[in-house]
Scaffold this motif. Sequence first.
Motif, PDB file in Angstrom:
ATOM      1  N   LEU A 267       0.840  -1.194   0.000  1.00 24.77           N
ATOM      2  CA  LEU A 267       0.000   0.000   0.000  1.00 24.77           C
ATOM      3  C   LEU A 267       0.878   1.247   0.000  1.00 24.77           C
ATOM      4  O   LEU A 267       1.918   1.285   0.660  1.00 24.77           O
ATOM      5  N   THR A 268       0.423   2.250  -0.699  1.00 22.83           N
ATOM      6  CA  THR A 268       1.094   3.544  -0.661  1.00 22.83           C
ATOM      7  C   THR A 268       0.638   4.293   0.595  1.00 22.83           C
ATOM      8  O   THR A 268      -0.404   3.955   1.176  1.00 22.83           O
TER       9      THR A 268
ATOM     10  N   LYS B 255      -0.795   7.069   0.643  1.00 19.66           N
ATOM     11  CA  LYS B 255      -2.111   7.610   0.302  1.00 19.66           C
ATOM     12  C   LYS B 255      -3.200   6.553   0.509  1.00 19.66           C
ATOM     13  O   LYS B 255      -4.288   6.848   1.010  1.00 19.66           O
ATOM     14  N   GLN B 256      -2.921   5.300   0.143  1.00 15.98           N
ATOM     15  CA  GLN B 256      -3.892   4.233   0.343  1.00 15.98           C
ATOM     16  C   GLN B 256      -4.116   3.954   1.830  1.00 15.98           C
ATOM     17  O   GLN B 256      -5.247   3.712   2.255  1.00 15.98           O
ATOM     18  N   LYS B 257      -3.060   4.013   2.610  1.00 25.56           N
ATOM     19  CA  LYS B 257      -3.200   3.827   4.062  1.00 25.56           C
ATOM     20  C   LYS B 257      -4.060   4.943   4.651  1.00 25.56           C
ATOM     21  O   LYS B 257      -4.926   4.707   5.499  1.00 25.56           O
ATOM     22  N   GLU B 258      -3.824   6.163   4.189  1.00 24.24           N
ATOM     23  CA  GLU B 258      -4.624   7.299   4.644  1.00 24.24           C
ATOM     24  C   GLU B 258      -6.100   7.084   4.306  1.00 24.24           C
ATOM     25  O   GLU B 258      -6.983   7.365   5.120  1.00 24.24           O
ATOM     26  N   GLU B 259      -6.367   6.543   3.123  1.00 17.90           N
ATOM     27  CA  GLU B 259      -7.747   6.292   2.728  1.00 17.90           C
ATOM     28  C   GLU B 259      -8.396   5.237   3.621  1.00 17.90           C
ATOM     29  O   GLU B 259      -9.568   5.358   3.991  1.00 17.90           O
ATOM     30  N   ILE B 260      -7.649   4.209   3.985  1.00 17.29           N
ATOM     31  CA  ILE B 260      -8.182   3.188   4.896  1.00 17.29           C
ATOM     32  C   ILE B 260      -8.569   3.826   6.222  1.00 17.29           C
ATOM     33  O   ILE B 260      -9.649   3.572   6.760  1.00 17.29           O
TER      34      ILE B 260
ATOM     35  N   ALA C 137       3.600  -1.973  -3.903  1.00 17.20           N
ATOM     36  CA  ALA C 137       2.813  -0.812  -4.339  1.00 17.20           C
ATOM     37  C   ALA C 137       3.716   0.118  -5.121  1.00 17.20           C
ATOM     38  O   ALA C 137       4.933   0.155  -4.922  1.00 17.20           O
TER      39      ALA C 137
ATOM     40  N   ASP D 265       5.713   6.087  -3.965  1.00 14.91           N
ATOM     41  CA  ASP D 265       4.941   7.276  -3.623  1.00 14.91           C
ATOM     42  C   ASP D 265       5.857   8.193  -2.845  1.00 14.91           C
ATOM     43  O   ASP D 265       6.399   7.809  -1.828  1.00 14.91           O
TER      44      ASP D 265
END
Length: 76
Positions: A13-14, A16-21, A69, A72
């Motif tokens: 995961l990037t 940004k993806q962790k932030e979205e989670i 990933a 980033d």
Amino acid sequence: MPFANFKVPEKTLTPKQKEEIVTRTTELYVEIYGERARHTTMVLVEEVADGGWGISGNVLTLAVLGGAAPADSGEA
């Protein structure tokens, strides 16, 4: 305090993806418990070392999963 723990293969995961989670999980708890949950919801995204988990008796690695990933620049 609502708490969610996500375990994912490391480097899949990037940031940004962790932030979205974290954001979407918090919003889900707010939908369920109401606005009072926003300030007490804890979301933990844990990265499991490559080869540190498996499914159906098979060890999962980045090679099996198709790689890491995309890079980033937001990675800390």
